[in-house]
Design an enzyme around this catalytic site. Structure first.
Site, PDB file in Angstrom:
ATOM      1  N   LYS A  22     108.775 -27.188  11.723  1.00  0.00           N
ATOM      2  CA  LYS A  22     110.054 -26.589  11.296  1.00  0.00           C
ATOM      3  C   LYS A  22     111.074 -27.699  11.014  1.00  0.00           C
ATOM      4  O   LYS A  22     111.728 -27.702   9.967  1.00  0.00           O
ATOM      5  CB  LYS A  22     110.600 -25.680  12.388  1.00  0.00           C
ATOM      6  CG  LYS A  22     112.062 -25.263  12.197  1.00  0.00           C
ATOM      7  CD  LYS A  22     112.567 -24.345  13.287  1.00  0.00           C
ATOM      8  CE  LYS A  22     113.081 -25.079  14.477  1.00  0.00           C
ATOM      9  NZ  LYS A  22     114.453 -25.636  14.326  1.00  0.00           N
ATOM     10  N   CYS A 115     125.979 -22.924  18.553  1.00  0.00           N
ATOM     11  CA  CYS A 115     124.805 -22.044  18.728  1.00  0.00           C
ATOM     12  C   CYS A 115     124.594 -21.887  20.232  1.00  0.00           C
ATOM     13  O   CYS A 115     125.394 -22.329  21.046  1.00  0.00           O
ATOM     14  CB  CYS A 115     123.590 -22.654  18.051  1.00  0.00           C
ATOM     15  SG  CYS A 115     122.900 -24.035  18.971  1.00  0.00           S
ATOM     16  N   ARG A 396     112.248 -17.886  14.802  1.00  0.00           N
ATOM     17  CA  ARG A 396     112.908 -18.948  14.017  1.00  0.00           C
ATOM     18  C   ARG A 396     112.017 -20.176  13.925  1.00  0.00           C
ATOM     19  O   ARG A 396     112.021 -20.902  12.948  1.00  0.00           O
ATOM     20  CB  ARG A 396     114.237 -19.348  14.683  1.00  0.00           C
ATOM     21  CG  ARG A 396     115.399 -18.416  14.460  1.00  0.00           C
ATOM     22  CD  ARG A 396     116.665 -19.049  15.003  1.00  0.00           C
ATOM     23  NE  ARG A 396     116.716 -20.450  14.634  1.00  0.00           N
ATOM     24  CZ  ARG A 396     117.093 -21.423  15.480  1.00  0.00           C
ATOM     25  NH1 ARG A 396     117.457 -21.132  16.710  1.00  0.00           N
ATOM     26  NH2 ARG A 396     117.113 -22.686  15.086  1.00  0.00           N
TER      27      ARG A 396
HETATM   28  C1  EPZ Z   1     117.788 -31.645  15.502  1.00  0.00           C
HETATM   29  O1  EPZ Z   1     119.030 -30.989  15.658  1.00  0.00           O
HETATM   30  C2  EPZ Z   1     116.730 -30.567  15.695  1.00  0.00           C
HETATM   31  N1  EPZ Z   1     116.896 -29.525  14.692  1.00  0.00           N
HETATM   32  C3  EPZ Z   1     116.859 -29.973  17.090  1.00  0.00           C
HETATM   33  O2  EPZ Z   1     115.813 -29.020  17.264  1.00  0.00           O
HETATM   34  C4  EPZ Z   1     116.679 -31.094  18.118  1.00  0.00           C
HETATM   35  O3  EPZ Z   1     116.850 -30.569  19.416  1.00  0.00           O
HETATM   36  C5  EPZ Z   1     117.729 -32.178  17.857  1.00  0.00           C
HETATM   37  O4  EPZ Z   1     117.603 -32.663  16.500  1.00  0.00           O
HETATM   38  C6  EPZ Z   1     117.575 -33.358  18.795  1.00  0.00           C
HETATM   39  O5  EPZ Z   1     116.304 -33.884  18.658  1.00  0.00           O
HETATM   40  C7  EPZ Z   1     116.422 -29.738  13.443  1.00  0.00           C
HETATM   41  O6  EPZ Z   1     115.906 -30.784  13.134  1.00  0.00           O
HETATM   42  C8  EPZ Z   1     116.577 -28.618  12.465  1.00  0.00           C
HETATM   43  P1  EPZ Z   1     121.391 -34.037  16.610  1.00  0.00           P
HETATM   44  P2  EPZ Z   1     120.405 -31.759  15.254  1.00  0.00           P
HETATM   45  O7  EPZ Z   1     122.377 -34.116  15.508  1.00  0.00           O
HETATM   46  O8  EPZ Z   1     120.178 -32.604  14.078  1.00  0.00           O
HETATM   47  C9  EPZ Z   1     125.496 -34.563  18.882  1.00  0.00           C
HETATM   48  C10 EPZ Z   1     114.894 -26.903  17.754  1.00  0.00           C
HETATM   49  O9  EPZ Z   1     114.791 -26.276  18.829  1.00  0.00           O
HETATM   50  N2  EPZ Z   1     126.127 -34.595  17.553  1.00  0.00           N
HETATM   51  O10 EPZ Z   1     120.379 -35.121  16.767  1.00  0.00           O
HETATM   52  O11 EPZ Z   1     121.492 -30.755  15.200  1.00  0.00           O
HETATM   53  C11 EPZ Z   1     124.995 -33.185  19.257  1.00  0.00           C
HETATM   54  O12 EPZ Z   1     126.029 -32.414  19.836  1.00  0.00           O
HETATM   55  C12 EPZ Z   1     116.177 -27.639  17.443  1.00  0.00           C
HETATM   56  O13 EPZ Z   1     113.993 -27.028  16.915  1.00  0.00           O
HETATM   57  C13 EPZ Z   1     127.468 -34.917  17.438  1.00  0.00           C
HETATM   58  O14 EPZ Z   1     128.141 -35.174  18.414  1.00  0.00           O
HETATM   59  O15 EPZ Z   1     120.609 -32.666  16.539  1.00  0.00           O
HETATM   60  C14 EPZ Z   1     123.901 -33.484  20.248  1.00  0.00           C
HETATM   61  O16 EPZ Z   1     124.493 -33.694  21.523  1.00  0.00           O
HETATM   62  C15 EPZ Z   1     117.230 -27.446  18.526  1.00  0.00           C
HETATM   63  N3  EPZ Z   1     128.031 -34.946  16.200  1.00  0.00           N
HETATM   64  C16 EPZ Z   1     123.341 -34.828  19.768  1.00  0.00           C
HETATM   65  O17 EPZ Z   1     124.314 -35.374  18.874  1.00  0.00           O
HETATM   66  C17 EPZ Z   1     127.311 -34.666  15.069  1.00  0.00           C
HETATM   67  O18 EPZ Z   1     127.869 -34.736  13.959  1.00  0.00           O
HETATM   68  C18 EPZ Z   1     122.029 -34.728  19.042  1.00  0.00           C
HETATM   69  O19 EPZ Z   1     122.194 -33.837  17.972  1.00  0.00           O
HETATM   70  C19 EPZ Z   1     125.944 -34.328  15.205  1.00  0.00           C
HETATM   71  C20 EPZ Z   1     125.378 -34.303  16.459  1.00  0.00           C
END
Ligand code: EPZ
Length: 423
Positions: A22, A115, A396
């Site tokens: 995904k 979310c 999902r």
């Molecule tokens: C990706 O989400 C994945 N989703 C998530 O999988 C996964 O848990 C996550 O990466 C971490 O590995 C997809 O790839 C579609 P991040 P993403 O930006 O990109 C903070 C699942 O279950 N952050 O790496 O949204 C954020 O709050 C899903 O398949 C900011 O602060 O994750 C978090 O604490 C859930 N500012 C951390 O970084 C930003 O602009 C990591 O988030 C972006 C993120």
């Protein structure tokens, strides 16, 4: 509302093929907007998040159809905005911002919002796009982006955000000059995106390392990719085998993407072996505690696998400290697991689990995608029947999880209730 009926006590046996990823396919679907082309994605999983991404492409005026192959035609888009109802259907819809800006020079999207896992800010996404020359205004519910021409830049991410890295990579392909992304996310999904962008004609290197360089782009009209295996789905079925006991083999798996999870399962006393494209696990008797489970960005222990490993340890001999470093609301499944008789003390970002001898069936509610899957896994190890009410979270990210578990001998079936039917 989907109702999962799970009867525990039956060991799992057999083999299943791991679905396509995904988190690899979603950014690729968005990136297909980068230039007028026809893209074919094979091994694309049938998921509601994929449906949501396809619906965004169709809303933008592109053609997209998923049968065995997901076929996309982005030669004639007709708009450059995404409304709230489409942005909110899929958490990671913000990944369309970079491609839209790169292709159209403008993008209007509603704020994706948080979310079940927490606030899910997008400040790093917006920072990266501003570095590339985008003018972005943020209102309460909408984000407007303009770029008369993106230009290469140095982007230093404060956190190795997966989504922000992906948005930056895609937008940088259309920027004039060279871009360097520092502190880039290193997940395997980033490498898949790089592979796809290269089929579009991008000059891009470094995915999988903290520094990614993008130097330019000569669009090609046809592109394609085989979606790699979903490492979290693989971790899910391995943990299901531990919960139920038994012996299963995963085919079309990628063991090197799961090192921390396989190490934890080995420490638990499971017999885990991996070969080219395969992972085999035998889980008999009571597992041992694997030591602390601390989630970190890749190549650390993946946050998405944490709920599944918690399920696998509910009857472990000993205690396990879970520490969550990525999402502020990762432990919502733990309260539901306590209904099975699990002994978990919650002090977020920590959860202290003490293994119990037996679990009993219960009625539970799925809190989010991976938490819901973890409740199904935990129920496989409980005596009697469990019922898990799920508001579409599991669909999902899992392609036929109930069917896969039945193929392995589990007693699992689902019913879909009408919106106003009582659970
Ligand atoms: C990706 O989400 C994945 N989703 C998530 O999988 C996964 O848990 C996550 O990466 C971490 O590995 C997809 O790839 C579609 P991040 P993403 O930006 O990109 C903070 C699942 O279950 N952050 O790496 O949204 C954020 O709050 C899903 O398949 C900011 O602060 O994750 C978090 O604490 C859930 N500012 C951390 O970084 C930003 O602009 C990591 O988030 C972006 C993120």
């Amino acid at each position: 509302m989907s109702i999962w009926h799970v009867t525990g006590g039956r060991p799992l046996r057999g083999r299943i093929r791991v679905q396509g990823s995904k988190n690899a396919v979603l950014p690729v679907i968005a990136a297909s907007l980068l230039c007028p082309n026809e893209t074919e994605l094979t091994n694309c999983p049938h998921l509601s998040d994929v449906d949501a991404a396809v619906d965004i492409l169709r809303y933008l005026g592109c053609q997209a159809r998923q049968e065995d192959v997901l076929s996309i035609d982005t030669r004639s888009p007709s708009r450059c905005d995404i409304p709230k109802e489409l942005m909110h259907r899929m958490r990671s819809s913000v990944i369309f911002l970079g491609p839209m800006l790169a292709r159209f020079g403008e993008a209007e999207v509603s704020v994706p919002g948080g979310c079940e896992l927490g606030k899910r800010p997008i400040d790093l996404h917006l920072y990266a796009l501003r570095q590339l020359g985008a003018e972005i205004t943020e209102q309460e519910n909408a984000i407007s982006c303009r770029a008369t021409g993106l230009r290469g830049a140095e982007i230093s991410l404060a956190l190795p955000s997966v989504g922000a890295t992906e948005n930056a990579m895609i937008a940088a392909c259309a920027a004039e000059g060279s871009t360097v992304i520092y502190n880039a996310a290193r997940e395997p999904e980033i490498e898949t995106l790089q592979e796809y962008l290269r089929t579009l004609g991008a000059e891009i290197h470094g995915a999988g390392s903290p520094v990614i360089r993008v130097t330019g782009f000569s669009p090609r009209s046809a592109a394609g990719l085989r979606v790699p295996p979903d490492r979290i789905a693989a971790a899910t079925y391995l943990c299901c085998a531990v919960c139920a006991g038994g012996e299963i083999r995963l085919t079309d798996a990628e063991p090197r993407h799961l090192t921390p999870v396989l190490e934890a399962l080995h420490k638990m006393g499971c017999a885990v072996s991996a070969g080219p494209g395969e992972i085999h696990i035998a889980a008999h008797g009571r597992p041992h505690a694997p030591g602390a489970v601390v989630t970190r960005p890749y190549p650390g222990f993946p946050t998405d696998a944490s709920p599944l490993l918690m399920a696998a340890n509910l009857r472990t001999a000993g205690t396990v400290m879970f520490i969550e470093n990525i999402f502020e609301s990762r432990f919502r499944h733990a309260c539901e697991m306590q209904k099975l008789g699990a002994d978990i003390i919650l002090r977020p970002p920590m959860a202290l689990l003490s293994g119990v001898e037996t679990l009993h069936g219960a009625r539970m509610f799925s809190p989010d995608l991976r938490g819901g899957a973890a409740l199904v896994a935990a129920a496989l190890g409980a005596e009697g029947e469990s019922i898990i009410a799920d508001l579409g979270h599991i669909a999902r990210g899992y392609d036929g999880m109930d069917r896969c578990l039945r193929e392995l001998g589990a007693e699992v079936w689902m019913e879909n209730l009408l919106p106003d039917e009582p659970v």
